[in-house]
Design an enzyme around this catalytic site. Structure first.
Site, mmCIF file in Angstrom:
data_model
loop_
_atom_site.group_PDB
_atom_site.id
_atom_site.type_symbol
_atom_site.label_atom_id
_atom_site.label_comp_id
_atom_site.label_asym_id
_atom_site.label_seq_id
_atom_site.Cartn_x
_atom_site.Cartn_y
_atom_site.Cartn_z
ATOM 1 N N LYS A 1 0.834 -1.210 0.000
ATOM 2 C CA LYS A 1 0.000 0.000 0.000
ATOM 3 C C LYS A 1 0.861 1.250 0.000
ATOM 4 C CE LYS A 1 -4.413 -1.579 1.676
ATOM 5 N NZ LYS A 1 -5.399 -1.563 2.737
ATOM 6 N N LYS B 1 -3.371 -11.967 -7.157
ATOM 7 C CA LYS B 1 -4.684 -12.221 -6.537
ATOM 8 C C LYS B 1 -5.746 -11.253 -7.069
ATOM 9 C CE LYS B 1 -4.735 -9.197 -2.615
ATOM 10 N NZ LYS B 1 -5.326 -8.799 -1.418
ATOM 11 N N LYS C 1 -9.823 -5.749 -5.134
ATOM 12 C CA LYS C 1 -10.828 -4.685 -5.255
ATOM 13 C C LYS C 1 -10.301 -3.484 -6.012
ATOM 14 C CE LYS C 1 -12.976 -5.024 -0.687
ATOM 15 N NZ LYS C 1 -12.828 -4.496 0.673
HETATM 16 P P1 AMP Z 1 -10.139 -6.933 1.276
HETATM 17 O O1 AMP Z 1 -10.511 -7.089 -0.153
HETATM 18 O O2 AMP Z 1 -8.689 -6.725 1.476
HETATM 19 O O3 AMP Z 1 -11.002 -5.960 2.034
HETATM 20 O O4 AMP Z 1 -10.397 -8.345 1.967
HETATM 21 C C1 AMP Z 1 -11.568 -8.767 2.637
HETATM 22 C C2 AMP Z 1 -11.477 -10.262 2.909
HETATM 23 O O5 AMP Z 1 -11.452 -11.001 1.681
HETATM 24 C C3 AMP Z 1 -10.188 -10.666 3.659
HETATM 25 O O6 AMP Z 1 -10.490 -11.723 4.554
HETATM 26 C C4 AMP Z 1 -9.277 -11.144 2.554
HETATM 27 O O7 AMP Z 1 -8.316 -12.065 3.001
HETATM 28 C C5 AMP Z 1 -10.277 -11.811 1.595
HETATM 29 N N1 AMP Z 1 -9.772 -11.747 0.198
HETATM 30 C C6 AMP Z 1 -9.419 -10.619 -0.488
HETATM 31 N N2 AMP Z 1 -9.009 -10.925 -1.743
HETATM 32 C C7 AMP Z 1 -9.111 -12.281 -1.846
HETATM 33 C C8 AMP Z 1 -8.840 -13.206 -2.904
HETATM 34 N N3 AMP Z 1 -8.389 -12.807 -4.097
HETATM 35 N N4 AMP Z 1 -9.045 -14.520 -2.663
HETATM 36 C C9 AMP Z 1 -9.506 -14.944 -1.456
HETATM 37 N N5 AMP Z 1 -9.770 -14.127 -0.423
HETATM 38 C C10 AMP Z 1 -9.595 -12.807 -0.603
#
Ligand code: AMP
Ligand code: TRP
Length: 335
Positions: free
Chosen positions: A120, A202, A205
């Site tokens: 980040k 990965k 968002k």
């Molecule tokens: P975030 O998108 O960082 O707000 O993540 C929210 C939740 O989704 C967290 O528990 C992350 O570990 C999970 N997460 C985010 N991206 C992935 C992905 N590509 N595959 C699996 N889990 C994800």
């Protein structure tokens, strides 16, 4: 035969997602799907972590709407407010207080090593604020306030749970037994869903929309994105993360939404081409996500109901959080 000893113990579960950014199927398969399963037999607390969201650029005037929308998303994806507590982090002030207190026992070196911080601070070069560095301490405060046993998250959050464990142990050692040491719970498959356009990265968002399937994407969008998903050279539909990351990712997604094993899918698509796999996967996703879209539309018209759920959640969370913080203050010599 007795069932004693086989009865599963009730676990305390905590997890959270930031209100900013639309959720994608990676968030669902990595985190929320586990939440929905865990809420059946455990004490679950699911948080909308708005204080964390302040560490990346955002627009204040949109935040309240995003918070409400995230609550709707939790409900539409199957979180049941009668079984789990859903609340907004900033409404329970103990999160900020505990984060400050834990700041004082966390070495800066540990924070500097965090992968998410490094990524980040590269992405938002103009805004490398102290909150971004201290982000994992606030996350530790979230988790430790609720005497959590397990934290269901995707792979990328594992490092943050590790530092939470280190902080908990250190506090307990220094001030006496206070916190439970929690464990991360990753799904067996789907802990890291990959990008559709760059399958070695990965799904995220913050990447362009064509790289991910949003939980509420319309059928045409789903179809267009899957049909354009990057696959690999060759023709056979076989799971091999190294040699065929694109096809392997599509098979993982297919398997998790259909309940079929990857082996069964390889058999189903034997002798068939990538286009056929993609067409079938688009249909599966369109059908699977249909109820999410419908429920979200219904809930968007029920703002008062959703706000009441958050208020009930706040009250429940507050009771647990204030009891933990009272103990922490006493242990640290503050009262
Ligand atoms: P975030 O998108 O960082 O707000 O993540 C929210 C939740 O989704 C967290 O528990 C992350 O570990 C999970 N997460 C985010 N991206 C992935 C992905 N590509 N595959 C699996 N889990 C994800
Ligand atoms: N850092 C998590 C993410 O980016 C969100 C989060 C904040 C969280 N506090 C938490 C996750 C506590 C689990 C438990 O996804």
């Amino acid at each position: 035969m007795t069932t004693r000893g086989l009865t599963p113990t009730i676990m305390k579960v905590f997890s959270g997602i930031q209100p900013t950014g639309a959720l994608h199927i990676g968030n669902y398969l990595g985190a929320i799907k586990q939440w929905v399963e865990l809420q059946e037999k455990n004490e679950c607390v699911f948080c909308i972590v708005d204080l964390h969201a302040l560490t990346s650029p955002y627009q204040p005037e949109t935040l309240q709407n995003l918070i409400l929308e995230k609550a709707i998303v939790y409900l539409a994806a199957g979180v049941n407010p009668e079984k789990a507590t859903i609340f907004v982090q900033s409404e329970v002030k103990e999160h900020s207080e505990l984060a400050w207190l834990l700041n004082t026992i966390t070495p800066i070196g540990d924070l500097n090593r965090m992968t998410q911080y490094k990524e980040k601070s590269k992405k938002f070069k103009q805004n490398v604020n102290a909150g971004l560095l201290n982000y994992p301490i606030l996350m530790a405060a979230d988790i430790l306030l609720y005497q959590t046993d397990i934290v269901p998250v995707g792979q990328d959050q594992k490092q943050h749970i590790e530092i939470t464990r280190t902080i908990a142990r250190k506090f307990n050692q220094k001030f006496g037994q206070t916190f439970k040491v929690p464990e991360a719970k990753l799904p067996n498959a789907g802990a890291k869903i990959m990008s559709l356009t760059q399958p070695t990265k990965k799904m995220s968002k913050t990447d362009p929309p064509e790289s991910r399937i949003g939980l509420f994407d319309e059928p045409e969008e789903i179809k267009a994105k899957i049909m354009k998903a990057v696959t690999d050279t060759g023709k056979t539909i076989k799971y091999n993360e190294k040699l065929k990351p694109g096809v392997s990712n599509l098979l993982t997604i297919y398997s998790l939404f259909s309940g079929k094993t990857v082996k069964e899918l390889e058999k189903k698509f034997k002798g068939k081409g990538y286009a056929e796999l993609k067409k079938s996967l688009s249909e599966l996703l369109i059908n699977s996500l249909e109820s999410f879209r419908r429920k979200k539309k219904e809930l968007l018209c029920r703002e008062v109901y959703v706000k009441e759920i958050l208020e009930q959640g706040r009250k429940r969370a507050q009771i647990i959080a204030s009891s933990t913080i009272a103990d922490v203050r006493k242990k640290m010599g503050l009262t």
